[in-house]
Motif scaffolding. Sequence first.
Motif, PDB file in Angstrom:
ATOM      1  N   ALA A  34       0.831  -1.209   0.000  1.00 43.73           N
ATOM      2  CA  ALA A  34       0.000   0.000   0.000  1.00 43.73           C
ATOM      3  C   ALA A  34       0.864   1.256   0.000  1.00 43.73           C
ATOM      4  O   ALA A  34       0.578   2.227  -0.712  1.00 43.73           O
ATOM      5  CB  ALA A  34      -0.935  -0.010   1.212  1.00 43.73           C
ATOM      6  N   ALA A  35       1.936   1.245   0.807  1.00 41.14           N
ATOM      7  CA  ALA A  35       2.837   2.400   0.833  1.00 41.14           C
ATOM      8  C   ALA A  35       3.507   2.594  -0.513  1.00 41.14           C
ATOM      9  O   ALA A  35       3.633   3.724  -1.016  1.00 41.14           O
ATOM     10  CB  ALA A  35       3.884   2.202   1.930  1.00 41.14           C
ATOM     11  N   ARG A  37       2.362   1.627  -3.445  1.00 39.49           N
ATOM     12  CA  ARG A  37       1.356   2.107  -4.399  1.00 39.49           C
ATOM     13  C   ARG A  37       1.092   3.605  -4.230  1.00 39.49           C
ATOM     14  O   ARG A  37       0.724   4.287  -5.175  1.00 39.49           O
ATOM     15  CB  ARG A  37       0.056   1.325  -4.201  1.00 39.49           C
ATOM     16  CG  ARG A  37       0.075  -0.063  -4.789  1.00 39.49           C
ATOM     17  CD  ARG A  37      -0.944  -0.990  -4.130  1.00 39.49           C
ATOM     18  NE  ARG A  37      -2.296  -0.489  -4.109  1.00 39.49           N
ATOM     19  CZ  ARG A  37      -3.305  -0.952  -4.852  1.00 39.49           C
ATOM     20  NH1 ARG A  37      -3.075  -1.933  -5.713  1.00 39.49           N
ATOM     21  NH2 ARG A  37      -4.521  -0.466  -4.724  1.00 39.49           N
ATOM     22  N   GLY A  38       1.294   4.094  -2.998  1.00 40.96           N
ATOM     23  CA  GLY A  38       1.101   5.512  -2.729  1.00 40.96           C
ATOM     24  C   GLY A  38       2.330   6.357  -2.980  1.00 40.96           C
ATOM     25  O   GLY A  38       2.339   7.552  -2.647  1.00 40.96           O
ATOM     26  N   ARG A  40       5.380   5.969  -1.651  1.00 40.38           N
ATOM     27  CA  ARG A  40       6.293   6.090  -0.521  1.00 40.38           C
ATOM     28  C   ARG A  40       7.399   5.045  -0.615  1.00 40.38           C
ATOM     29  O   ARG A  40       7.191   3.925  -1.086  1.00 40.38           O
ATOM     30  CB  ARG A  40       5.534   5.928   0.803  1.00 40.38           C
ATOM     31  CG  ARG A  40       4.384   6.897   0.975  1.00 40.38           C
ATOM     32  CD  ARG A  40       3.611   6.603   2.251  1.00 40.38           C
ATOM     33  NE  ARG A  40       4.355   6.986   3.434  1.00 40.38           N
ATOM     34  CZ  ARG A  40       3.969   6.701   4.680  1.00 40.38           C
ATOM     35  NH1 ARG A  40       2.870   5.997   4.884  1.00 40.38           N
ATOM     36  NH2 ARG A  40       4.676   7.102   5.711  1.00 40.38           N
ATOM     37  N   GLU A 212      -5.250  -3.232  -1.215  1.00 36.77           N
ATOM     38  CA  GLU A 212      -6.527  -2.530  -1.387  1.00 36.77           C
ATOM     39  C   GLU A 212      -7.380  -2.616  -0.127  1.00 36.77           C
ATOM     40  O   GLU A 212      -8.036  -1.641   0.251  1.00 36.77           O
ATOM     41  CB  GLU A 212      -7.275  -3.135  -2.575  1.00 36.77           C
ATOM     42  CG  GLU A 212      -6.633  -2.818  -3.919  1.00 36.77           C
ATOM     43  CD  GLU A 212      -7.271  -3.592  -5.054  1.00 36.77           C
ATOM     44  OE1 GLU A 212      -8.254  -4.327  -4.788  1.00 36.77           O
ATOM     45  OE2 GLU A 212      -6.796  -3.462  -6.202  1.00 36.77           O
ATOM     46  N   GLU A 215      -5.794  -0.333   2.562  1.00 35.21           N
ATOM     47  CA  GLU A 215      -5.963   1.089   2.255  1.00 35.21           C
ATOM     48  C   GLU A 215      -7.309   1.629   2.725  1.00 35.21           C
ATOM     49  O   GLU A 215      -7.464   2.842   2.925  1.00 35.21           O
ATOM     50  CB  GLU A 215      -5.804   1.304   0.747  1.00 35.21           C
ATOM     51  CG  GLU A 215      -4.354   1.166   0.267  1.00 35.21           C
ATOM     52  CD  GLU A 215      -4.246   1.018  -1.242  1.00 35.21           C
ATOM     53  OE1 GLU A 215      -3.107   1.035  -1.751  1.00 35.21           O
ATOM     54  OE2 GLU A 215      -5.297   0.872  -1.903  1.00 35.21           O
ATOM     55  N   PRO A 220      -2.795   2.228   7.828  1.00 38.91           N
ATOM     56  CA  PRO A 220      -1.674   2.981   7.240  1.00 38.91           C
ATOM     57  C   PRO A 220      -1.317   4.255   7.996  1.00 38.91           C
ATOM     58  O   PRO A 220      -0.213   4.785   7.823  1.00 38.91           O
ATOM     59  CB  PRO A 220      -2.189   3.307   5.825  1.00 38.91           C
ATOM     60  CG  PRO A 220      -3.150   2.211   5.513  1.00 38.91           C
ATOM     61  CD  PRO A 220      -3.845   1.939   6.824  1.00 38.91           C
ATOM     62  N   ASP A 221      -2.225   4.761   8.842  1.00 36.65           N
ATOM     63  CA  ASP A 221      -1.937   5.963   9.622  1.00 36.65           C
ATOM     64  C   ASP A 221      -1.300   5.649  10.977  1.00 36.65           C
ATOM     65  O   ASP A 221      -0.944   6.571  11.722  1.00 36.65           O
ATOM     66  CB  ASP A 221      -3.229   6.757   9.861  1.00 36.65           C
ATOM     67  CG  ASP A 221      -3.867   7.215   8.555  1.00 36.65           C
ATOM     68  OD1 ASP A 221      -3.122   7.584   7.635  1.00 36.65           O
ATOM     69  OD2 ASP A 221      -5.112   7.190   8.473  1.00 36.65           O
TER      70      ASP A 221
END
Length: 452
Positions: A34-35, A37-38, A40, A212, A215, A220-221
């Motif tokens: 996820a990171a 894909r974002g 990062r 997915e 996310e 993730p936070d």
Amino acid sequence: MSRETETRACPALLIGAAASGQGKTTVTAALARAARRGGRRVAVFKAGPDYLDPQILAAAAGSAVEPLDLWMAGADYCGQRLFEAAGAADLILVEGTMGLHDGQPSSADFAAEFGLPVALVLDCRGMAQTAAAVAAGLQHAREELAVAGLVANGVGSARHADLIAEALPADLPLLACLARDEAVALPHRHLGLVQAQEQGASLEAALDAAAERIERTSLPDAPLPVAFTRKPAAVPGPWLAGHRIGVARDAAFSFAYAANERLLESMGAELRYFSPLDDTALPDVDALWLPGGYPELHAADLAANTAMHAALQAFHRSGRPMLAECGGMLYLQDSLTELDGPTHRMVGLIPGAGRMRAKGGCQGMQTAPLPEGEIRGHAHHRSATDDGAVPIAHGRRPRHPAPGEAIVRDRGLTATYLHLFFASNPAATAALVGGAARSSTAGAQTATTAVS
């Protein structure tokens, strides 16, 4: 600020669990993907010795993943690797090992040592409010741990998720609820997960599907900035300058720490890779390293490559250094018997009839007391050796008096079930693979007891 006290801050999170098999690897891989894909940059580590989980995590993160173990590598080594990662990444993830408080040192010890917040993963199949109680117990078992929250895995319905959330204490948030979903499941076999290269496109699809789902949660936070301090380490000397080391690498032999390879190269060695499955000759080298892997899955092909057998036999006769670990040792013995299957003739450099078994085996940390010096490592196998060579020593367990894995030496060959972590003693490693200060036996004898 001096280099000795330099610090770097980076969001970081350790993913722990109540036990093995709760979904730590899937959650860590999903967070990493996820990171990525974002946009990062993510650095991922595995707490404790492991060859299989890091392959999955590396596929998710798009970068190399290595284990960090407080006993095997030491706190300074682990701290320096985290410090370096903090300067290159936007996020650091560490997957724990076993249950959060299992082992000495444990994943909880690792988190406490470096101030990492912990996300608890719990497979909630068959329980609801009890899951909250288990999570709260893990949270308060060590008050110095900062627990970011719970990841409820295997949730069956929205009502199931509500029951867990309602039972959690106010200071333990529910970071994510992950439904039961075969689309994100990772396949297993003996010793652990199926290797990443064997899964191919199916692994990529599973990682994207898991990302997915992650996310859509608050997980993730959860990573918060952690300050990592530089831990300067002694720089090994150029003890292997000009030394060429052949390293077995293919589908049968893939259990080699990247940290071990980096250390050899930092001491001046040139690594040349070869395949016992496909090659018919060895590269022009001064020493050989045959790491572990899954020779039992490729035993027929390994047996059929008699040209490689002859090349290894000739190298052994020359007396040059050879290190064979676990699967590499099985390959160099007389034979290997599959589980409920045929027996295959192996290279025959040392006595021993290897056989796979459905249960049993060995795992755990041990120190190898070699003539060159002590090197720390670990064992993890599902096989045994009958009629093996008489050992020159046995591994020493940290907290148990029973002898550990046998260590065999014949001419320049050192063979053992142990997977060695070279950075625990660079000088001894250089002597082991460099041929300096060697203490060899005239030849291996046949033992009547099993080497297991």
